[in-house]
Design an enzyme around this catalytic site. Sequence first.
Site, PDB file in Angstrom:
ATOM      1  N   LYS A  95     -29.168  90.963  45.963  1.00 29.58           N
ATOM      2  CA  LYS A  95     -28.990  90.353  47.288  1.00 29.58           C
ATOM      3  C   LYS A  95     -28.779  88.841  47.201  1.00 29.58           C
ATOM      4  O   LYS A  95     -28.187  88.248  48.094  1.00 29.58           O
ATOM      5  CB  LYS A  95     -30.162  90.703  48.194  1.00 29.58           C
ATOM      6  CG  LYS A  95     -30.154  92.182  48.573  1.00 29.58           C
ATOM      7  CD  LYS A  95     -31.190  92.525  49.608  1.00 29.58           C
ATOM      8  CE  LYS A  95     -31.026  93.954  50.105  1.00 29.58           C
ATOM      9  NZ  LYS A  95     -31.451  94.972  49.099  1.00 29.58           N
TER      10      LYS A  95
HETATM   11  C1  LIG Z   1     -30.947  96.297  49.069  1.00 29.46           C
HETATM   12  C2  LIG Z   1     -31.073  97.052  47.798  1.00 29.46           C
HETATM   13  C3  LIG Z   1     -30.347  98.246  47.570  1.00 29.46           C
HETATM   14  C4  LIG Z   1     -29.474  98.884  48.629  1.00 29.46           C
HETATM   15  O1  LIG Z   1     -28.314  98.143  48.907  1.00 29.46           O
HETATM   16  P1  LIG Z   1     -27.441  98.449  50.230  1.00 29.46           P
HETATM   17  O2  LIG Z   1     -26.438  97.377  50.268  1.00 29.46           O
HETATM   18  O3  LIG Z   1     -28.423  98.358  51.377  1.00 29.46           O
HETATM   19  O4  LIG Z   1     -26.874  99.804  50.100  1.00 29.46           O
HETATM   20  C5  LIG Z   1     -30.460  98.853  46.328  1.00 29.46           C
HETATM   21  N1  LIG Z   1     -31.258  98.341  45.359  1.00 29.46           N
HETATM   22  C6  LIG Z   1     -31.973  97.204  45.542  1.00 29.46           C
HETATM   23  C7  LIG Z   1     -32.830  96.717  44.442  1.00 29.46           C
HETATM   24  C8  LIG Z   1     -31.907  96.521  46.761  1.00 29.46           C
HETATM   25  O5  LIG Z   1     -32.620  95.388  46.935  1.00 29.46           O
END
Ligand SMILES: *Cc1c(COP(=O)(O)O)cnc(C)c1O
Length: 477
Positions: free
Chosen positions: A120
Amino acid sequence: MKYVSTRGNAPAQSFSQILLGGLAPDGGLYLPDVYPHFSDADLEAMRGMSYPDLAFTVLSRFADDIPADDLRALVNKTYTPAVYGYGRPDSDYSQITPIRTLEPGLHILELSNGPTLAFKDMAMQLLGNLFEYALNKAGRDINILGATSGDTGSAAEYAMRGKKNVKVFMLSPKEGMTRFQQAQMYSLQDANIHNLVIRGVFDDCQDMVKAVSNDLEYKEKYRIGAVNSINWARVSAQVVYYFKAYFAVTKTNKDKVSFSVPSGNFGNVCAGHIAKQMGLPVDKLIVATNENDVLDEFFRTGVYRPRGSAQTYHTSSPSMDISKASNFERFIADVTARNYAQVAELWSAVDKGQSFDLKAAGLMDKVAAYGMVSGKSTHADRMETIRDVWERYGVMVDPHTADGIKVGMEHREPGTPLVCLETALPAKFEDAIEESLGCKPERPAVLENLEALPQRFEVLDVNVQAIKDLIARHAND
Ligand SMILES: *Cc1c(COP(=O)(O)O)cnc(C)c1O
């Protein structure tokens, strides 16, 4: 570039106009009316570009109302080895999002070497700089209100800390996050960051955020904003690393590559879909879910059946514990060939807690044509995958990445490189790693004493008025 709502009943907007907003006024999500396209010659020129150059090339197509020099400066400030290079100790510091090859044709795309050790950071750090730029220009400020079960909150706080016109009010549940995740957020001492620990579960936090956001008068008065995963700037920033990975594992633009993506809100894999629509030669986009398999069910059966929070399992890949995939609506808008009235109809059922069936609607051929496939991974699968990847390749992966690898291997085809997206580092999920491997994960040296740092948070009951009062007290600090 014009942005339109997936539900077709909102005014068209520019990139800067949708940057600070959330949902479109008709309840839909904004997306470009037509995706920009890269020709073969464009792709040839992009091969070999550095991460910031690629980011500028991709993002300038989306953010075409930000002056090029300004966007270039924002991108250069964001995508530096200093921000994205202190994750895994042995990663190549000079390179942002390096590829780690497990064996010929099987790769991991490292996306988690940013400040909070999850992918993220790739988009959120840019969002922080974009917000600061846009707010300065408009001479206004914003109070970001959010709820987190772990990764989103810390990525948002590390992106917004110390920003002049931004305050963050982040609700997190008293129980449910790992000690590492808690320490990461609560140890921030920046005055503009407010950690609100709620005596409840994640859904209570999310419900309170919704309740505050639904009070339009309050929302306007206190300039409440969000940074959740439907934010278009976040999705567009995620498109960039699909290009980066593609060029890293191919020799010519005739080759195709498949990507496996651990999915929750469908933001990450949606970015892959957009990259493909922009001309990147992507073969399959593999949607990996955990026990919360609402997306896998859709791709197998054509039925999209979001579940209530009471039917959401708490799993050992907690950032994927989502049973209503907000960004999915953007993909379905493409599946209907931008029949916005149809999307509005489908989601009026979803908003009433019902399901829809695209097989009955005759649209599953379109879904298949976009190259999306899926699979599901359970606790036992991820424990075994973590062990298997460790024993076979000497690489330690986190539980979410393991879900992606497990499902990716089920769809791997000879001759087509498979890139598995790494969504977090194992250090964030010590207990799961210990259960699988019997040892603790390595952790970047700068975070060695994280849990011992002084923490700063306020504990509150599940009480919307108390949250409103607290924000009102601090909004004009
Ligand atoms: C947010 C997150 C996801 C999921 O990603 P999306 O974009 O919501 O599908 C998967 N793995 C981790 C570690 C995350 O922080």
